[in-house]
Design an enzyme around this catalytic site. Structure first.
Site, PDB file in Angstrom:
ATOM      1  N   SER A 112      60.125  -8.323 -64.062  1.00 30.96           N
ATOM      2  CA  SER A 112      59.236  -8.610 -65.183  1.00 30.96           C
ATOM      3  C   SER A 112      58.267  -9.722 -64.825  1.00 30.96           C
ATOM      4  O   SER A 112      58.677 -10.851 -64.522  1.00 30.96           O
ATOM      5  CB  SER A 112      60.045  -9.015 -66.416  1.00 30.96           C
ATOM      6  OG  SER A 112      59.165  -9.485 -67.415  1.00 30.96           O
ATOM      7  N   HIS A 153      57.408  -4.514 -64.500  1.00 28.96           N
ATOM      8  CA  HIS A 153      57.548  -4.553 -65.964  1.00 28.96           C
ATOM      9  C   HIS A 153      56.537  -5.552 -66.524  1.00 28.96           C
ATOM     10  O   HIS A 153      56.459  -6.697 -66.083  1.00 28.96           O
ATOM     11  CB  HIS A 153      58.975  -4.966 -66.322  1.00 28.96           C
ATOM     12  CG  HIS A 153      59.286  -4.865 -67.777  1.00 28.96           C
ATOM     13  ND1 HIS A 153      59.571  -3.679 -68.412  1.00 28.96           N
ATOM     14  CD2 HIS A 153      59.344  -5.831 -68.735  1.00 28.96           C
ATOM     15  CE1 HIS A 153      59.810  -3.917 -69.690  1.00 28.96           C
ATOM     16  NE2 HIS A 153      59.670  -5.209 -69.922  1.00 28.96           N
ATOM     17  N   ASP A 174      55.122  -7.272 -69.913  1.00 30.43           N
ATOM     18  CA  ASP A 174      55.430  -7.564 -71.316  1.00 30.43           C
ATOM     19  C   ASP A 174      54.181  -7.972 -72.095  1.00 30.43           C
ATOM     20  O   ASP A 174      53.613  -9.034 -71.842  1.00 30.43           O
ATOM     21  CB  ASP A 174      56.453  -8.698 -71.388  1.00 30.43           C
ATOM     22  CG  ASP A 174      57.828  -8.251 -70.931  1.00 30.43           C
ATOM     23  OD1 ASP A 174      58.359  -7.289 -71.526  1.00 30.43           O
ATOM     24  OD2 ASP A 174      58.367  -8.852 -69.980  1.00 30.43           O
ATOM     25  N   MET A 220      52.754  -9.143 -75.614  1.00 34.94           N
ATOM     26  CA  MET A 220      53.210  -9.734 -76.884  1.00 34.94           C
ATOM     27  C   MET A 220      51.989 -10.170 -77.694  1.00 34.94           C
ATOM     28  O   MET A 220      51.007 -10.651 -77.122  1.00 34.94           O
ATOM     29  CB  MET A 220      54.099 -10.945 -76.615  1.00 34.94           C
ATOM     30  CG  MET A 220      55.266 -10.655 -75.682  1.00 34.94           C
ATOM     31  SD  MET A 220      56.409 -12.033 -75.617  1.00 34.94           S
ATOM     32  CE  MET A 220      57.433 -11.554 -74.219  1.00 34.94           C
ATOM     33  N   HIS A 248      55.463  -2.712 -71.644  1.00 34.88           N
ATOM     34  CA  HIS A 248      56.365  -2.880 -72.797  1.00 34.88           C
ATOM     35  C   HIS A 248      55.554  -3.546 -73.904  1.00 34.88           C
ATOM     36  O   HIS A 248      55.278  -4.745 -73.842  1.00 34.88           O
ATOM     37  CB  HIS A 248      57.558  -3.744 -72.342  1.00 34.88           C
ATOM     38  CG  HIS A 248      58.520  -4.075 -73.426  1.00 34.88           C
ATOM     39  ND1 HIS A 248      59.509  -5.048 -73.280  1.00 34.88           N
ATOM     40  CD2 HIS A 248      58.680  -3.588 -74.688  1.00 34.88           C
ATOM     41  CE1 HIS A 248      60.223  -5.127 -74.387  1.00 34.88           C
ATOM     42  NE2 HIS A 248      59.735  -4.269 -75.257  1.00 34.88           N
ATOM     43  N   MET A 304      55.190  -5.175 -77.162  1.00 34.63           N
ATOM     44  CA  MET A 304      55.858  -5.862 -78.277  1.00 34.63           C
ATOM     45  C   MET A 304      54.773  -6.294 -79.247  1.00 34.63           C
ATOM     46  O   MET A 304      54.506  -7.483 -79.438  1.00 34.63           O
ATOM     47  CB  MET A 304      56.647  -7.066 -77.735  1.00 34.63           C
ATOM     48  CG  MET A 304      57.937  -6.654 -77.055  1.00 34.63           C
ATOM     49  SD  MET A 304      58.589  -7.971 -76.011  1.00 34.63           S
ATOM     50  CE  MET A 304      57.657  -7.659 -74.540  1.00 34.63           C
ATOM     51  N   MET A 355      66.836  -3.036 -75.723  1.00 34.05           N
ATOM     52  CA  MET A 355      66.661  -4.488 -75.584  1.00 34.05           C
ATOM     53  C   MET A 355      68.039  -5.138 -75.659  1.00 34.05           C
ATOM     54  O   MET A 355      68.786  -4.925 -76.616  1.00 34.05           O
ATOM     55  CB  MET A 355      65.789  -5.042 -76.712  1.00 34.05           C
ATOM     56  CG  MET A 355      64.309  -4.713 -76.617  1.00 34.05           C
ATOM     57  SD  MET A 355      63.522  -5.259 -75.083  1.00 34.05           S
ATOM     58  CE  MET A 355      63.828  -7.027 -75.091  1.00 34.05           C
ATOM     59  N   ASP A 371      66.624  -4.240 -70.883  1.00 34.39           N
ATOM     60  CA  ASP A 371      65.708  -5.375 -70.732  1.00 34.39           C
ATOM     61  C   ASP A 371      66.267  -6.608 -71.434  1.00 34.39           C
ATOM     62  O   ASP A 371      66.451  -6.602 -72.645  1.00 34.39           O
ATOM     63  CB  ASP A 371      64.355  -4.969 -71.345  1.00 34.39           C
ATOM     64  CG  ASP A 371      63.276  -6.018 -71.174  1.00 34.39           C
ATOM     65  OD1 ASP A 371      63.503  -7.013 -70.475  1.00 34.39           O
ATOM     66  OD2 ASP A 371      62.187  -5.815 -71.761  1.00 34.39           O
TER      67      ASP A 371
HETATM   68  C1  DX5 Z   1      61.659 -10.246 -73.354  1.00 32.42           C
HETATM   69  C2  DX5 Z   1      60.982  -9.339 -72.375  1.00 32.42           C
HETATM   70  C3  DX5 Z   1      61.665  -9.204 -71.083  1.00 32.42           C
HETATM   71  C4  DX5 Z   1      61.815 -10.474 -70.291  1.00 32.42           C
HETATM   72  C5  DX5 Z   1      63.180 -10.400 -69.661  1.00 32.42           C
HETATM   73  O1  DX5 Z   1      61.112 -10.033 -74.597  1.00 32.42           O
HETATM   74  O2  DX5 Z   1      60.856  -8.034 -72.922  1.00 32.42           O
HETATM   75  O3  DX5 Z   1      61.071  -8.184 -70.283  1.00 32.42           O
HETATM   76  O4  DX5 Z   1      60.850 -10.650 -69.287  1.00 32.42           O
HETATM   77  O5  DX5 Z   1      63.464 -11.612 -69.093  1.00 32.42           O
HETATM   78  P1  DX5 Z   1      64.865 -11.941 -68.437  1.00 32.42           P
HETATM   79  O6  DX5 Z   1      65.117 -10.916 -67.380  1.00 32.42           O
HETATM   80  O7  DX5 Z   1      64.651 -13.328 -67.894  1.00 32.42           O
HETATM   81  O8  DX5 Z   1      65.896 -11.900 -69.543  1.00 32.42           O
HETATM   82 ZN    ZN Z   2      60.186  -6.408 -71.580  1.00 35.80          ZN
END
Ligand code: DX5
Ligand code: ZN
Length: 215
Positions: A7, A32, A34, A36, A64, A66, A135, A173
């Site tokens: 990620s 990956h 993310d 947000m 991903h 969010m 998740m 994840d």
């Molecule tokens: C959290 C993200 C993850 C995050 C995971 O909301 O969706 O993808 O990067 O991080 P780790 O592997 O550190 O838990």
């Molecule tokens: Zn993620």
């Protein structure tokens, strides 16, 4: 064989190109990414322009989302070069339509479930997604501890897919590391996201090798 998606959230943003190449050269299967929006989850991260840049490194990008109103942004992320686009079941009103939109845009369609969301919400879209993202922490932040009940949910999701004769990817994840990964893999996951465990590892290449050997 377990697949790995480091990620980018946990990468050093000052050296972003090197960090993406590190994941690629370590044998990762996806990057990956993310996204947000400061609303569905508190932080704001990166957008489609960065996908466009990192996609040039050659590692398939696993986006991903969010975010609320994800359906408004699907084509933009697809055009930017995403391979997988995942929307949250909790953030999309018309989930079935959003999944079709992702496939129509030429990407693999994913549905993400928060830790408190029942896998039952997948039942009526079982044939309409290519990936279920379980998740295993509350979304929004890296570096959290895995919530153990989410491992049982992986078993349930894999069971639902098997019963329907479907072979979608099951991605997990949050809080994935060398200690938690074996149980997650046994539960039926085949794609593991690792943020802090990968980018925080002394030797990310060795980490990738070890995790891919599991299961
Ligand atoms: C959290 C993200 C993850 C995050 C995971 O909301 O969706 O993808 O990067 O991080 P780790 O592997 O550190 O838990
Ligand atoms: Zn993620």
């Amino acid at each position: 064989m377990i697949k790995l998606a480091p990620s980018l959230l946990a990468a050093d943003y000052l050296r972003i190109g090197d960090e993406v190449r590190l994941a690629r050269d370590a044998g990762a299967d996806y990057l990956h990414f993310d996204v947000m929006d400061g609303s569905f989850v508190p932080p704001i991260t990166f957008g489609a322009d960065l996908v466009k840049r990192v996609a040039t490194v050659g590692l398939p990008v696993d986006v991903h989302l969010m975010i609320e109103h994800a359906e408004r942004h699907i084509e933009t992320f697809a055009r930017a070069g995403a391979r997988i686009i995942t929307v949250h079941a909790e953030a999309v009103t018309h989930l079935h339509r959003a999944l079709q939109q992702i496939r129509d845009a030429g990407c693999l369609a994913g549905v993400a479930l928060n830790p408190a969301t029942s896998p039952e919400c997948l039942r009526y879209v079982l044939g309409d997604f290519d990936l279920a993202l379980v998740m295993s922490v509350n979304p929004g932040y890296g570096g959290q501890k895995l919530i153990p009940a989410c491992v049982d949910k992986v078993t349930e999701v894999r069971g639902m897919l098997n019963a329907a004769g479907l072979e979608a990817i099951v991605e997990v994840d949050g809080g994935v590391n060398l200690e938690t990964a074996p149980a997650i893999a046994r539960a039926g996951a085949d794609l593991l996201v690792a943020g802090s465990a990968f980018y925080g590892a002394k030797d990310p290449v060795a980490f990738a090798e070890q995790i891919k050997r599991i299961g």
